[in-house]
Scaffold this active site. Structure first.
Site, PDB file in Angstrom:
ATOM      1  CB  ALA A  43      24.872  20.028 -22.574  1.00 13.71           C
ATOM      2  N   GLY A  44      24.324  22.006 -20.057  1.00 19.15           N
ATOM      3  CA  GLY A  44      24.819  22.328 -18.751  1.00 19.15           C
ATOM      4  C   GLY A  44      24.647  23.632 -18.109  1.00 19.15           C
ATOM      5  CG  ASN A  65      16.578  23.429 -25.866  1.00 19.03           C
ATOM      6  OD1 ASN A  65      16.271  22.467 -26.682  1.00 19.03           O
ATOM      7  ND2 ASN A  65      15.592  23.914 -25.359  1.00 19.03           N
ATOM      8  CB  THR A  66      17.065  23.167 -20.378  1.00 23.39           C
ATOM      9  OG1 THR A  66      17.143  22.077 -21.146  1.00 23.39           O
ATOM     10  CG2 THR A  66      16.131  22.880 -19.165  1.00 23.39           C
ATOM     11  N   GLY A 101      20.843  19.763 -19.380  1.00 23.04           N
ATOM     12  CA  GLY A 101      19.414  20.172 -18.423  1.00 23.04           C
ATOM     13  C   GLY A 101      19.783  20.517 -16.982  1.00 23.04           C
ATOM     14  CE  LYS A 117      24.235  18.710 -29.231  1.00 18.06           C
ATOM     15  NZ  LYS A 117      23.088  19.231 -28.487  1.00 18.06           N
TER      16      LYS A 117
END
Length: 257
Positions: free
Chosen positions: A184-185, A206-207, A157, A96
């Site tokens: 992301a986001g 993830n977050t 995040g 990645k």
């Protein structure tokens, strides 16, 4: 089924492995959502003490595909060097690719990204580029040899969801045969469902899971949202309308004089 560089996956949810409350919770979250690909950072491996071996052993026990990343790299040289180290440590050509251009928003440096992608693809890496939703950049990445695109939904995040759905639709239309993974986001399952309803092929989180009050339950919720969004896309959603259209037929209704 989702195919990424010749590997067929039944799950369209990819999961990050950082910032979980504990290794046990990470393991349970991955198993609950059924993710078959997890991202890992080379920074978890210590060259001197090999302190990352415990984490690497945990990941191997999950029996999932590993997608190492070049998070934290700000130059082409850094990203390429990190990719080489990751291939040696994790034993996979997958990478990645991240080249950070802005420290506040962690927005990709798209110029460095394309250059690094061209180098790594020529060296046999199978590159998953973390990019913006820009069509021109996408063209350059595909020309460089990438066979997957990973446009951001919003800054890493941030949990803001899809900042530019129109641009994601444009990517989907222009590159109909290229896997699109929104990376992301995303903050809540409805964000993931929306991305899938637009025709994206998967999401990487993830977050939103790791920092939830209950990461395991949140992982399961995202898995269901991804599945629901994909089914809705395949079903063919109705087009939005400006005016109301009655669902009950007006023909044959009673008329009072």
């Amino acid at each position: 089924m989702l195919e990424l560089y010749g590997k067929t996956l039944s799950s369209r949810l990819l999961l990050g492995t950082s910032r979980y409350p504990s290794p046990a919770i990470l393991q349970e979250a991955v198993r609950t959502c059924g993710a078959q690909v997890v991202t890992v950072s080379l920074r978890r491996e210590s060259g001197a003490e090999r302190s990352g071996q415990a984490f690497w052993s945990l990941v191997r026990d999950l029996d999932v595909a590993v997608l190492p990343n070049t998070a934290g790299c700000h130059t082409v040289k850094e990203a390429v060097t990190t990719a080489h180290m990751a291939r040696e440590v994790f034993g996979t050509p997958w990478i990645k690719l991240e080249v950070t251009g802005d420290d506040e928003l962690l927005q990709p440096d798209v110029f460095g990204l394309v250059e690094a992608a061209r180098i790594l693809c020529a060296e046999g890496f199978e590159v998953f580029p973390y990019t913006t939703e820009d069509l021109g950049v996408a063209h350059r990445l595909l020309e460089a040899g990438c066979r997957v695109l990973m446009p951001w939904g919003a800054p890493i995040g941030s949990g803001r969801g899809l900042a530019n759905p129109w641009a994601l639709c444009a990517l989907r239309t222009r590159f109909a045969d290229v896997p699109l993974i929104v990376d992301a986001g995303l903050g809540v399952p409805s964000h993931a469902a929306t991305a899938m309803e637009l025709g994206c092929d998967g999401v990487l989180l993830n977050t939103a899971v790791a920092q939830a009050g209950d990461p395991v339950k949140m992982a399961g919720a995202f898995a269901r949202a991804v599945e629901a969004g994909r089914m809705a896309y395949l079903a063919g959603p109705m087009e939005p309308r400006d005016l109301a259209v009655p669902s009950t037929p007006t023909l044959g209704k009673a008329f009072l004089a």
